[in-house]
Every structure is written in C-alpha cells, then in structure tokens.
Design a protein around this motif. Structure first.
Motif, PDB file in Angstrom:
ATOM      1  N   ASP A  46       0.797  -1.194  -0.048  1.00  0.00           N
ATOM      2  CA  ASP A  46      -0.051   0.095  -0.001  1.00  0.00           C
ATOM      3  C   ASP A  46       0.739   1.324  -0.170  1.00  0.00           C
ATOM      4  O   ASP A  46       0.445   2.512   0.186  1.00  0.00           O
ATOM      5  CB  ASP A  46      -0.935  -0.020   1.100  1.00  0.00           C
ATOM      6  N   GLY A  47       2.090   0.987  -0.163  1.00  0.00           N
ATOM      7  CA  GLY A  47       2.877   2.385  -0.166  1.00  0.00           C
ATOM      8  C   GLY A  47       3.698   2.652   1.139  1.00  0.00           C
ATOM      9  O   GLY A  47       4.477   3.627   1.176  1.00  0.00           O
ATOM     10  N   HIS A  66       3.929   7.314   0.140  1.00  0.00           N
ATOM     11  CA  HIS A  66       3.593   6.706  -1.255  1.00  0.00           C
ATOM     12  C   HIS A  66       2.424   6.200  -1.278  1.00  0.00           C
ATOM     13  O   HIS A  66       1.537   5.838  -0.371  1.00  0.00           O
ATOM     14  CB  HIS A  66       4.858   5.421  -1.497  1.00  0.00           C
ATOM     15  N   THR A  67       1.819   6.244  -2.568  1.00  0.00           N
ATOM     16  CA  THR A  67       0.323   5.520  -2.777  1.00  0.00           C
ATOM     17  C   THR A  67       0.089   4.342  -3.647  1.00  0.00           C
ATOM     18  O   THR A  67      -0.916   3.486  -3.692  1.00  0.00           O
ATOM     19  CB  THR A  67      -0.406   6.471  -3.595  1.00  0.00           C
ATOM     20  N   ARG A  68       1.578   3.878  -3.997  1.00  0.00           N
ATOM     21  CA  ARG A  68       1.647   2.528  -4.713  1.00  0.00           C
ATOM     22  C   ARG A  68       2.562   1.574  -3.925  1.00  0.00           C
ATOM     23  O   ARG A  68       3.388   2.152  -3.076  1.00  0.00           O
ATOM     24  CB  ARG A  68       1.902   2.700  -6.016  1.00  0.00           C
ATOM     25  N   SER A  86       8.820   3.720  -5.380  1.00  0.00           N
ATOM     26  CA  SER A  86       7.551   3.246  -5.660  1.00  0.00           C
ATOM     27  C   SER A  86       6.917   3.284  -7.155  1.00  0.00           C
ATOM     28  O   SER A  86       7.498   3.821  -7.978  1.00  0.00           O
ATOM     29  CB  SER A  86       6.524   3.918  -4.742  1.00  0.00           C
ATOM     30  N   ARG A  87       5.929   2.482  -7.270  1.00  0.00           N
ATOM     31  CA  ARG A  87       5.358   2.432  -8.400  1.00  0.00           C
ATOM     32  C   ARG A  87       4.414   3.810  -8.692  1.00  0.00           C
ATOM     33  O   ARG A  87       3.802   3.947  -9.699  1.00  0.00           O
ATOM     34  CB  ARG A  87       4.278   1.291  -8.718  1.00  0.00           C
ATOM     35  N   ASP A  88       4.331   4.354  -7.681  1.00  0.00           N
ATOM     36  CA  ASP A  88       3.802   6.038  -7.965  1.00  0.00           C
ATOM     37  C   ASP A  88       4.415   7.017  -8.703  1.00  0.00           C
ATOM     38  O   ASP A  88       4.276   8.313  -8.611  1.00  0.00           O
ATOM     39  CB  ASP A  88       3.189   6.509  -6.592  1.00  0.00           C
TER      40      ASP A  88
END
Length: 431
Positions: A46-47, A66-68, A86-88
């Motif tokens: 979840d980041g 983070h958000t991803r 992160s993936r964000d």
C-alpha cells in the motif's frame, strides 16, 4: 543473549538452516537491512514503509508518503536516512530522526529501483522504465537529474556483427532499457544492466560510460556486490546467475578490465528462474529464491561453486531475500501473504561457561554431600574470607566491548517517539 552461554561450535555455522521467526505488518514486497543490521526496513504493497527494530522486533518508524507498492529500499551509510522508490513514480528520502520527508523526487515514468550513493546520502541513481538510468543530485538544495549515457555498442566489431545479424533476419533493432543500476563499494562507478544483456559501467563524476560488456542475451534483472566489493553477481532471465570478480577500478584502465565468469549457478534439472540474489555477510555464499512452483531458497558456496543448502520456504514463493550483515541469518518476503520469514541457526546455551565446576547431566543422579559442606562458620570468619577472595580492581560497566566480526563504525540509533500511535505487529517465534 549472553555470548558466554553460546556454544562456540554452534557459532561457526555459516549459513542458516531453521525458520526461527516471522513478522507481519501489512503485505511486504521488499526488505532491506541497514549497514549494522540492527534495523530492518520493509516496503508494503500500500506504499507504507515500516522500520523494525531487529533486536526487539518492534516498530521503530511507520513512514507514509507513497500511494502504490514499494519497489526498492536503500539505507544511507550511517543508517539515519532511508530511500524508498514506488510504483507511484516517486522516490522519497526519509529522515528517520523524526520520520519526516527529507526530499521527494518525481519522475515521468515508472521506477525499477533506486539506490543511494554509499558515501553521500544526497545522491542516488534510479533505473527507469523505458528510459536511461538517471543520477539525482540535490546536495545544493536544488534537484538535478543527470541522464546517464546509454551506448548499445561495446566495440566496432560487436556493432558490425550485430548489424549484420539484424540485416539477415530482417528484424529492426530493438530498443533496450536499463532494468537495474547499482553503485560500486565506494561509489566511483555505477553498474547498470539492460534488457538486451549489456553490462554498462558509468563514471559517477563524468557521467560517461567507460566500459560496456555483453554478458548475456536476455534481461539483466539484478546486480549485487559483496560487502567487500571484490565480487559481484548478475541474475538474468536465462535462468543463470553469473559470478564475476570485480576488476581493479582505481589503478587499471577501463579498457583492460576483464569480466570472466568465475561460476555459473543454475538448476540444470528444473531450469528455474530466480526472483532475486544476495551475498552472505562474509561473501562466501550466494543465495537466490526460486520462481513460481518451487518454494525454495538455494545457497551456493562461492569458492567451489557447489550447492550447499536448499531451504524449503513455507507454502509460498519468496520474492525478495536479504542476508544479515553480521549474523548467520536471512530474511525473505512471501509473495502471497506478504509475511517476512526469518531463518537462522538455533544455538544451544552452554551454562557451564558461568561456573567452571558446573556440570550438565542428562538424567537425575544422587548427590553425595561433602563432609564440610554444611559446617557452621562464624560470620566474621566468612566475611573475612569473602573479602580476601574479592578482586580490588575496578569494574568497567560503561564501555561496550565490540564483538568480533561485528560492524565497527558508529550507527545511527533511531530515537523513540512517545506520541507515536501503537501499531499492531504480528510476531511469531517458530522455535
């Protein structure tokens, strides 16, 4: 645990064998020990980033920004700063003194991984999706992004051979992207791996590629250096892990660097892929978790290249593994549950170390009393005898003696925040 109680023969075990503990806070995607090994950072799906105190298995910090899902984690040398990608499409440098964000860097494309400079926590390198690797420097307060040169040719002959092969097959040249980037031990060079099997070495100061070598025909997924920096391994999609000796980066011209494979590690029977790769703390062993159905972690010996141990993972695939910097211990994250599994060695305690006349017995025996064992002795005589036996030397209770083989430099101790909210950590002792 008191070191005097440990069996010295048990301490000589060089690789873990038993599942000793499990940690679960959210769904972990990657883990990373700090340089001393007293903290373990865990990136969640979840980041969120969790920092565990590895001595107590409690939570030292909960970092939210983070958000991803978290892609990678990297510690600064002193252990105060932590870099997360992160993936964000963001990288955040955290100050663990209070859990604040020291710097946030936004990119225009997804991030494969990011790693801090080993001696400068204001410089890091990031490998980006479908773009060249980027060196980020914010030492002067402003964020400067340097695109690293990305040649696809190692020499004139190799380029001509590749062009000829493409003309014969009537296929266009495929674009290659950098999948992984990592610093050498002292940070003077950056090693990057591409999707077409090229190993590029870039000078950190000039930002120019000083050497390129094609070591495989498939994707290079991981590049990992030993703690001493004398060797490095490359994990690629052709199901082979290659071990190389690091050339003399200081006194030998890059043209004369040699990259000969010392050992190839693979499963020749099942032809398994490897999710990640890591060195042991002393550099004598290499470990890698398997992909998909075979839930195992393979451990090879570096000198001979032989397989010494296969650790059976509990009912799920391991996606990331890390070896403790000072102890015979490894941590791995499960793909399905996100649980952090910890393997170590079970060391039996040796109580005879506390008293020379202590004898361990396997069964009850009848005790024979000495003739003078319970004789009544006057208090003044007994007190005088004890005073004579006592040592008049001073006892130092302040100095902390360093353990042999332990990390010698000072490491940052994360302060306790009393106002921090209580977090639920699911801890399990497998003994």
């Amino acid at each position: 645990m008191n070191l005097l109680l440990l069996d010295p023969f048990a301490l000589s075990q060089e690789y873990p064998e038993n599942l000793t503990h499990t940690l679960q806070y959210g769904h972990s995607t990657c883990v990373k020990f700090n340089r001393k090994g007293d903290y373990l950072a865990s990136g969640l799906i979840d980041g969120t980033v969790i920092v565990f105190d590895f001595d107590t298995y409690g939570i030292a910090r909960v970092l939210r920004g983070h958000t991803r899902p978290i892609q990678s984690l990297s510690w600064s040398r002193d252990g105060r700063y932590l870099l997360s990608s992160s993936r964000d499409w963001k990288c955040i440098l955290w100050d663990l003194k209070d859990g604040s964000r020291e710097k946030t860097i936004k990119f225009d494309t997804p991030i494969w991984n990011a790693e801090l400079h080993p001696h400068n926590n204001q410089v890091f390198v990031a490998s980006l999706f479908d773009e060249p690797a980027t060196l980020v420097d914010f030492a002067d307060g402003s964020i400067r992004k340097h695109i690293l040169s990305h040649p696809r040719k190692a020499s004139e002959n190799n380029a001509e051979d590749e062009d000829e092969a493409e003309r014969q097959t009537h296929r266009p040249k495929e674009k290659q992207s950098t999948l992984v980037a990592t610093f050498t031990r002292y940070g003077q060079y950056i090693f990057t791996g591409t999707s077409k099997g090229w190993l590029n070495i870039i000078d950190t100061e000039t930002l120019q590629t000083v050497r390129s070598e094609k070591i495989t025909t498939s994707n290079i997924k991981h590049i990992c250096f030993s703690l001493s920096g004398k060797q490095f391994v490359v994990n690629s999609s052709d199901r082979t892990i290659r071990l190389y000796n690091t050339p003399d980066l200081n006194y030998v011209d890059p043209v004369d660097w040699e990259f000969e494979v010392v050992h190839r590690f693979q499963d020749v029977v099942n032809r398994l892929q490897w999710n990640s790769v890591a060195f042991s703390s002393n550099g004598d062993y290499i470990m890698a978790p398997t992909y998909q159905d075979a839930h195992d972690i393979y451990i090879w010996e570096v000198t001979v290249g032989s397989l010494v141990k296969i650790i059976e993972a509990p009912r799920e695939e391991m996606i990331d593994v890390q070896w403790h910097p000072n102890k015979t211990l490894l941590a791995a994250t499960g793909l399905d549950s996100g649980t952090i599994y910890i393997w170590g060695t079970i060391t039996p305690q040796r109580w005879s170390a506390l008293a020379p006349d202590f004898v361990e017995v396997e069964e009850n025996i009848e005790y024979e009393e000495r003739e003078d064992e319970f004789d009544i002795i006057p208090d003044d005589v007994e007190k005088k005898r004890k005073l004579e036996e006592e040592d008049d030397g001073e006892v130092d209770v302040v100095t902390i003696e360093k353990i042999r083989g332990e990390y010698g430099e000072e490491s940052y101790v994360i302060p306790v925040i009393l106002e921090q909210e209580d977090e639920n950590v699911y801890y399990s002792d497998s003994d």
